[in-house]
Design a protein around this motif. Structure first.
Motif, PDB file in Angstrom:
ATOM      1  N   ALA A 106      85.131  44.033 142.455  1.00 18.42           N
ATOM      2  CA  ALA A 106      85.172  45.250 141.399  1.00 18.42           C
ATOM      3  C   ALA A 106      85.023  44.850 139.980  1.00 18.42           C
ATOM      4  O   ALA A 106      84.174  45.186 139.382  1.00 18.42           O
ATOM      5  CB  ALA A 106      86.148  46.086 141.566  1.00 18.42           C
ATOM      6  N   GLU A 134      81.589  45.573 137.766  1.00 20.86           N
ATOM      7  CA  GLU A 134      81.554  46.605 137.028  1.00 20.86           C
ATOM      8  C   GLU A 134      80.537  46.711 135.934  1.00 20.86           C
ATOM      9  O   GLU A 134      80.521  47.851 135.350  1.00 20.86           O
ATOM     10  CB  GLU A 134      83.180  46.254 136.401  1.00 20.86           C
ATOM     11  CG  GLU A 134      83.392  47.652 135.501  1.00 20.86           C
ATOM     12  CD  GLU A 134      84.897  47.349 134.971  1.00 20.86           C
ATOM     13  OE1 GLU A 134      85.462  48.453 134.326  1.00 20.86           O
ATOM     14  OE2 GLU A 134      85.590  46.512 135.094  1.00 20.86           O
ATOM     15  N   ILE A 176      77.621  48.580 137.058  1.00 20.32           N
ATOM     16  CA  ILE A 176      77.842  49.953 137.122  1.00 20.32           C
ATOM     17  C   ILE A 176      77.997  50.751 135.930  1.00 20.32           C
ATOM     18  O   ILE A 176      77.457  51.920 135.809  1.00 20.32           O
ATOM     19  CB  ILE A 176      79.222  50.000 138.059  1.00 20.32           C
ATOM     20  CG1 ILE A 176      78.891  49.694 139.505  1.00 20.32           C
ATOM     21  CG2 ILE A 176      79.745  51.484 138.249  1.00 20.32           C
ATOM     22  CD1 ILE A 176      80.446  49.331 140.374  1.00 20.32           C
ATOM     23  N   LEU A 212      83.743  53.631 137.216  1.00 23.41           N
ATOM     24  CA  LEU A 212      84.048  52.602 138.473  1.00 23.41           C
ATOM     25  C   LEU A 212      85.850  53.118 138.348  1.00 23.41           C
ATOM     26  O   LEU A 212      86.352  52.789 137.237  1.00 23.41           O
ATOM     27  CB  LEU A 212      83.937  51.282 138.162  1.00 23.41           C
ATOM     28  CG  LEU A 212      84.658  50.336 139.394  1.00 23.41           C
ATOM     29  CD1 LEU A 212      83.895  50.598 140.622  1.00 23.41           C
ATOM     30  CD2 LEU A 212      84.511  48.772 138.988  1.00 23.41           C
ATOM     31  N   LEU A 246      79.386  47.754 146.834  1.00 16.85           N
ATOM     32  CA  LEU A 246      79.372  47.925 145.457  1.00 16.85           C
ATOM     33  C   LEU A 246      77.911  48.012 144.788  1.00 16.85           C
ATOM     34  O   LEU A 246      77.569  48.948 144.017  1.00 16.85           O
ATOM     35  CB  LEU A 246      80.549  47.290 144.569  1.00 16.85           C
ATOM     36  CG  LEU A 246      81.777  47.298 144.830  1.00 16.85           C
ATOM     37  CD1 LEU A 246      82.553  46.397 144.284  1.00 16.85           C
ATOM     38  CD2 LEU A 246      82.118  48.878 144.388  1.00 16.85           C
ATOM     39  N   THR A 282      80.316  58.435 140.188  1.00 22.67           N
ATOM     40  CA  THR A 282      81.832  57.829 140.266  1.00 22.67           C
ATOM     41  C   THR A 282      81.730  56.891 141.570  1.00 22.67           C
ATOM     42  O   THR A 282      81.593  57.345 142.470  1.00 22.67           O
ATOM     43  CB  THR A 282      82.851  58.474 140.117  1.00 22.67           C
ATOM     44  OG1 THR A 282      82.906  59.361 139.108  1.00 22.67           O
ATOM     45  CG2 THR A 282      84.148  57.879 140.038  1.00 22.67           C
ATOM     46  N   THR A 302      84.503  54.539 143.742  1.00 18.24           N
ATOM     47  CA  THR A 302      85.703  54.169 144.048  1.00 18.24           C
ATOM     48  C   THR A 302      85.845  53.254 144.815  1.00 18.24           C
ATOM     49  O   THR A 302      85.480  53.009 145.888  1.00 18.24           O
ATOM     50  CB  THR A 302      86.620  55.660 144.198  1.00 18.24           C
ATOM     51  OG1 THR A 302      86.256  56.464 143.341  1.00 18.24           O
ATOM     52  CG2 THR A 302      87.800  55.117 144.259  1.00 18.24           C
ATOM     53  N   ASP A 328      81.373  57.065 146.775  1.00 20.01           N
ATOM     54  CA  ASP A 328      80.609  57.367 145.712  1.00 20.01           C
ATOM     55  C   ASP A 328      80.272  58.845 145.518  1.00 20.01           C
ATOM     56  O   ASP A 328      80.402  59.504 146.776  1.00 20.01           O
ATOM     57  CB  ASP A 328      79.327  56.686 145.472  1.00 20.01           C
ATOM     58  CG  ASP A 328      78.248  56.805 146.488  1.00 20.01           C
ATOM     59  OD1 ASP A 328      77.955  57.989 146.754  1.00 20.01           O
ATOM     60  OD2 ASP A 328      78.160  55.937 147.239  1.00 20.01           O
TER      61      ASP A 328
END
Length: 212
Positions: A75, A79, A82, A89, A115, A127, A129, A145
């Motif tokens: 993540a 990140e 994103i 995120l 991701l 969003t 997650t 998402d």
């Protein structure tokens, strides 16, 4: 062939413009060309992984892996992409370890792909997650998402190689993920509703898997 041709065409055009003095090789231009090389690399890696899967050459190393730590790490890597797309995120991962018997590199590849897909297909304001949870026998990782979702007719085919609902994308990520997860004794599933988002759920045993 189309997925390989697109970044190659962009690279060639950009380099020819630099060669002919029509374009200055400033940081913005170099960064754009570099992005195309990364895209090519991802496509080649996916094709190599699929070839290994289909040829029975995909080898999985079963060792204790902290799924919570792995999820946080992947993540953190994804990140910036994103957030650069004006998405949020969220990470819902236990502080303590969630240990499964798996292949850390391959599991990292799966989570990174999920991701990346979310970042590619979602819209500004959506969003993404990442969740990890565990019981006595199962560990669960979910990447969800609030994006455009997948139509019902497409859902049965999301694990078919080369099947994609988008103009961009090779349709290889989910088939490769399925082979990796099932090879580790787990399951992977996708649920989705158009305009409401998509959930990809992975369940893995927390105990060692005896090789077949």
């Amino acid at each position: 062939a189309h997925e390989l041709r697109t970044p190659l065409t962009s690279l060639r055009a950009g380099l020819e413009e630099i060669r002919d003095g029509l374009l200055a090789p400033d940081p913005v231009v170099v960064s754009r060309l570099h992005d195309q090389t990364l895209r090519l690399g991802r496509i080649v890696d996916d094709l190599a992984a699929l070839s290994a899967v289909e040829g029975g050459a995909l080898r999985l190393q079963r060792r204790p892996v902290d799924l919570a730590h792995l999820a946080r790490t992947q993540a953190a890597i994804e990140e910036p992409r994103i957030r650069a797309s004006d998405m949020e995120l969220r990470i819902d991962v236990p502080e303590g370890p969630v240990t499964v018997m798996g292949d850390a590199d391959r599991l990292g590849q799966v989570v990174s792909n999920l991701l990346s897909n979310a970042a590619r297909y979602c819209r500004a304001g959506d969003t993404v997650t990442v969740e990890v949870a565990a019981t006595d026998s199962q560990a669960r990782l979910v990447v969800s998402d609030t994006g455009p979702g997948i139509f019902e007719d497409d859902l049965p085919h999301v694990f078919d190689p080369y099947y994609t609902t988008r103009r961009s994308g090779t349709g290889l990520g989910l088939p490769i993920a399925k082979n990796i997860i099932e090879g580790l004794g787990g399951t992977i599933s996708v649920t989705s509703q158009p305009a409401k988002g998509t959930d990809v759920r992975i369940d893995l045993p927390v105990r060692a898997v005896t090789p077949a």
